[in-house]
Design a protein around this motif. Structure first.
Motif, PDB file in Angstrom:
ATOM      1  N   SER A  99      44.434  44.479  46.718  1.00 32.76           N
ATOM      2  CA  SER A  99      45.504  44.599  45.720  1.00 32.76           C
ATOM      3  C   SER A  99      45.330  45.833  44.830  1.00 32.76           C
ATOM      4  N   HIS A 100      46.408  46.577  44.649  1.00 36.91           N
ATOM      5  CA  HIS A 100      46.332  47.865  43.965  1.00 36.91           C
ATOM      6  C   HIS A 100      47.764  48.342  43.756  1.00 36.91           C
ATOM      7  N   TYR A 101      47.956  49.302  42.887  1.00 36.61           N
ATOM      8  CA  TYR A 101      49.272  49.936  42.712  1.00 36.61           C
ATOM      9  C   TYR A 101      50.366  48.903  42.369  1.00 36.61           C
TER      10      TYR A 101
ATOM     11  N   GLY B  98      39.700  49.531  42.022  1.00 34.41           N
ATOM     12  CA  GLY B  98      40.384  50.784  42.268  1.00 34.41           C
ATOM     13  C   GLY B  98      40.796  51.487  41.018  1.00 34.41           C
ATOM     14  N   GLY B  99      41.950  52.025  41.032  1.00 36.86           N
ATOM     15  CA  GLY B  99      42.261  52.822  39.901  1.00 36.86           C
ATOM     16  C   GLY B  99      43.610  53.447  40.024  1.00 36.86           C
TER      17      GLY B  99
ATOM     18  N   PRO C 258      40.285  59.994  38.225  1.00 35.60           N
ATOM     19  CA  PRO C 258      41.083  59.020  38.967  1.00 35.60           C
ATOM     20  C   PRO C 258      42.488  59.028  38.401  1.00 35.60           C
ATOM     21  N   SER C 259      43.381  58.232  38.961  1.00 37.39           N
ATOM     22  CA  SER C 259      44.729  58.178  38.410  1.00 37.39           C
ATOM     23  C   SER C 259      44.694  57.596  36.992  1.00 37.39           C
ATOM     24  N   ALA C 260      45.590  58.096  36.127  1.00 38.94           N
ATOM     25  CA  ALA C 260      45.550  57.773  34.693  1.00 38.94           C
ATOM     26  C   ALA C 260      46.354  56.519  34.379  1.00 38.94           C
ATOM     27  N   ASN C 261      45.924  55.390  34.985  1.00 41.08           N
ATOM     28  CA  ASN C 261      46.564  54.097  34.725  1.00 41.08           C
ATOM     29  C   ASN C 261      45.469  53.061  34.555  1.00 41.08           C
ATOM     30  N   ARG C 262      45.815  51.877  33.990  1.00 41.87           N
ATOM     31  CA  ARG C 262      44.854  50.777  33.999  1.00 41.87           C
ATOM     32  C   ARG C 262      44.595  50.400  35.447  1.00 41.87           C
TER      33      ARG C 262
END
Ligand code: AMP
Ligand code: MG
Length: 330
Positions: free
Chosen positions: A227-229, A329-330, A139-143
């Motif tokens: 909610s995301h990003y 999400g992610g 997945p994307s490398a963020n919290r």
């Protein structure tokens, strides 16, 4: 300690060793930085969810070297194979029925009988896949819930100390996540707009459905809650006039006056805007807070081509925030 590895043969070999040992490595792709683990190893995949704080019902995209490797893991029909030969390698994820004896961790699939597959085009991602010799869940490398990372520094901002290493391959050229297309049902369904446009997909397989729109049903993709990003400051969308306490995310040649602004593309170029979107959100958020501004105003972005994916991310970044534990999400 999180190691920062150069994207050279030694760094890629070290990253592949970490993956084979069940560790976590963030690596560049053409979309955003991914947080990779051996997709066949439940414990390694569990570490991704822990490092990101990602809800376990949200499945992961599995990255492989080529279409042949993908179709050993998922059952690809004629449409999947046509899309693969036209658009892979590239920022397109296909959700397929899992092959019999699919070795991908059930945790990565969130227990589903489908699997999400992608062949990245980025040379560092390709080299890592080749040297590791594994399917890589990433997945994307963020919290979870935060803005996705498009540089190694962004990855470290969110995940330093929580993952084994970051392979630094410079900024990601596209800057938006992959397009996710579900081919597991009767009609192809867009689950997430992204780096490959709807127009490009429809040129290969004809009209596709947009999830949760046509029949009003909930999206089939478990990771598609609102909610995301999200940056830390709230967003106000489709703004033509900026308030004195707002920073401006601008687009096009004639932005309104604002106390602080970043223009995604003066020429109104959607590819340029996509590539800079997440970095702009991160730096506008940090600088606006330093100056005591309380909101980010966003100019309208045309919803065609890559603009559809940009508008989708901005809408989610502006959505009401759930309490931390429910963040999806992610
Ligand atoms: P990320 O890994 O954060 O880029 O998000 C991956 C996206 O793909 C999320 O929206 C997931 O819900 C979606 N996804 C991954 N696997 C599947 C699957 N088997 N079925 C449907 N959606 C999936
Ligand atoms: Mg993500």
């Amino acid at each position: 300690m999180t190691r920062l590895l150069a994207a050279d043969p030694a760094g890629i070999a070290a990253a592949a060793d970490i993956l084979r040992g069940g560790g976590l490595v963030a690596f560049p792709t053409e979309t955003v930085y991914g947080l990779g683990a051996d997709a066949t190893d439940d414990r390694a995949v569990a570490r991704i969810f822990a490092a990101k704080g990602r809800p376990r019902f949200n499945p992961l995209i599995v990255h492989v070297s080529d279409g042949e490797a993908a179709f050993r893991l998922g059952r690809g029909d004629a449409r999947a194979r046509a899309l693969a030969s036209a658009l892979w390698p590239g920022p397109l994820t296909l959700v397929l029925p899992a092959a019999e004896d699919c070795p991908i961790s059930l945790l990565a699939r969130a227990g589903l009988d489908t699997v999400a597959l992608r062949v990245p085009v980025h040379p560092v991602a390709q080299a890592l896949l080749a040297v590791a010799g594994l399917p890589i869940a990433a997945p994307s490398a963020n919290r979870s819930g935060h803005v996705s990372p498009t540089t190694a520094a962004h990855v470290l901002d969110d995940l330093s100390g929580r993952i084994d290493a970051v392979l630094d391959g410079g900024p990601c050229p596209i800057g938006l996540e992959s397009t996710v297309l579900d081919l597991s049902g009767a009609s192809p369904t867009l689950l997430r707009p992204g780096g490959v446009t709807v127009e490009a997909i429809e040129a290969v397989i004809g009209p596709i459905a947009l999830a949760g729109r046509s029949d009003g049903s909930a999206p089939r993709s478990p990771g598609r809650l609102e909610s995301h990003y999200a940056p830390s400051l709230p967003l106000r969308l489709d703004v033509l006039e900026v308030a004195p306490d707002e920073a401006l995310l601008a687009f096009g040649p004639a932005p309104p006056p604002a106390p602080l602004a970043i223009n995604l593309s003066r020429e109104g170029d959607l590819t340029e805007a996509a590539a800079g979107l997440y970095a702009a959100l991160r730096s506008l958020d940090a600088e606006a807070r330093k100056r005591g501004l309380t909101r980010i105003a966003v100019m309208p972005i045309p919803r065609r081509g890559l603009g559809l994916a940009i508008a989708d991310r901005l809408r989610r970044a502006a959505a009401p925030r759930p309490p931390r534990a429910e963040l999806n999400g992610g």
